[in-house]
Scaffold this active site. Structure first.
Site, short mmCIF file in Angstrom:
data_model
loop_
_atom_site.label_atom_id
_atom_site.label_comp_id
_atom_site.label_asym_id
_atom_site.label_seq_id
_atom_site.Cartn_x
_atom_site.Cartn_y
_atom_site.Cartn_z
N LYS A 54 -87.22 -26.99 31.45
CA LYS A 54 -86.22 -27.30 30.42
C LYS A 54 -86.32 -26.30 29.27
CE LYS A 54 -86.01 -32.22 31.59
NZ LYS A 54 -86.40 -33.61 31.28
N GLN A 98 -90.28 -36.90 27.38
CA GLN A 98 -90.33 -36.86 28.84
C GLN A 98 -90.95 -38.15 29.39
OE1 GLN A 98 -88.97 -34.49 30.71
NE2 GLN A 98 -89.64 -35.38 32.65
N ASP A 121 -80.84 -37.23 25.92
CA ASP A 121 -81.03 -37.84 27.25
C ASP A 121 -79.99 -38.93 27.51
OD1 ASP A 121 -83.08 -36.87 28.95
OD2 ASP A 121 -84.63 -37.66 27.61
N1 GUN Z 1 -88.09 -38.11 33.67
C1 GUN Z 1 -87.36 -37.95 34.80
N2 GUN Z 1 -86.09 -37.61 34.51
C2 GUN Z 1 -86.02 -37.55 33.15
C3 GUN Z 1 -84.97 -37.23 32.25
O1 GUN Z 1 -83.82 -36.96 32.63
N3 GUN Z 1 -85.30 -37.28 30.94
C4 GUN Z 1 -86.54 -37.61 30.49
N4 GUN Z 1 -86.76 -37.64 29.19
N5 GUN Z 1 -87.54 -37.92 31.31
C5 GUN Z 1 -87.27 -37.88 32.63
#
Ligand code: GUN
Length: 284
Positions: A54, A98, A121
């Site tokens: 990311k 995350q 998110d």
């Molecule tokens: N863990 C798995 N997918 C995601 C996501 O799209 N965002 C976040 N913050 N954690 C995740």
């Protein structure tokens, strides 16, 4: 294999190109660089890879990214304090914590405490509500990425039976919410671990979205001829990445299918970049 491969790398590259161009124009006009703050607690190897990807994608597209790495001993209060600090920091436009968090931490109050206008998110209850009512602020990245893939492939979801496997807050529930919206107009079934005869339900699907987190849970015999198969799973099995779908058998039956890796995964990141740019634009 008779199915068309839905290439997430290719489609996400087009999205990232657009984000890069729009970011460049926005920064030139306002002097503001969109800024994502990512929070990683503990040292879960998969999460480390996701967050690194990311961050790298942000930088490549002209966005700023700051990673906050917290130890697995972090307390709930320390994490909440960091979110409060990022909420108040006007140079931060998007906040991402995350998931999953280590077991001793409760994600709900953390996600609830993220400022909804920085919730890139799309996990905050206010943003979930807005999405369900068809007036989205931030769409959750993975389901939004799946919708983008379907649109890119000109797959019409109108009146189609979409079967979503998995009821997580991150993928299953919002995925179903997007597919059923006006404009998408699918008829949606959500399956989960307590569903009776799940194979029989999946066999009725024109569109299958697998998001259960169980390697090759969806087998080829569950796929209706010419169904569209979207595999959200990323599972590590003997150092190999496999999805939630038994790929080669499903590809014999499906009309189109996403690979793992190189399918939905890159789309999730691309949509996050788009949300961060949107957050920055809404802040000025
Ligand atoms: N863990 C798995 N997918 C995601 C996501 O799209 N965002 C976040 N913050 N954690 C995740």
């Amino acid at each position: 294999m008779s199915a068309k491969l839905i290439d997430g790398k290719l489609i996400s590259a087009a999205v990232r190109k657009q984000v890069t161009e729009e970011t460049s124009a926005f920064t030139a006009e306002t002097g503001v660089t969109p800024h994502l703050a990512a929070v990683l607690v503990g040292d879960d190897p998969a999460s480390q890879v996701y967050v690194r990807n990311k961050e790298r994608a942000c930088r490549k597209c002209g966005l700023k990214s700051t990673l906050y790495r917290l130890s697995d001993k972090t307390t709930q209060q320390q994490l909440m304090d960091l979110v409060a600090e990022l909420n108040a920091d006007e140079s931060v436009h998007g906040i991402l914590v995350q998931l999953p968090l280590p077991d001793h931490l409760d994600s709900t109050p953390v996600l609830d405490s993220i400022r909804p206008d920085k919730d890139v998110d799309g996990f905050h209850p206010e943003n979930v509500g807005l999405m369900l009512q068809g007036r989205p602020r931030f769409l959750p990245c993975t389901p939004h990425g799946v919708m983008k893939m379907l649109a890119h492939e000109n797959i019409d979801t109108t009146g189609k039976h979409a079967v979503v496997i998995g009821r997580s807050d991150i993928v299953g529930k919002p995925m179903a919410g997007l597919l059923v919206q006006k404009g998408s107009d699918a008829t949606v079934t959500i399956c989960h671990s307590r569903t009776t005869d799940i194979a029989a339900v999946i066999r009725q699907a024109d569109i299958v979205v697998a998001a259960v987190g169980i390697p090759e849970f969806v087998t080829g015999d569950m796929i209706k001829p010419d169904a569209v198969v979207i595999d959200v799973g990323i599972n590590r099995v003997n150092d190999r990445l496999v999805g939630d779908v038994e790929f080669s058998a499903a590809a014999e039956k499906a009309s189109a299918i996403t690979p793992v890796p190189g399918g939905v995964g890159p789309m999730t990141i691309a949509m996050l970049l788009g949300n961060t740019l949107k957050a920055a634009k809404q802040s000025v």
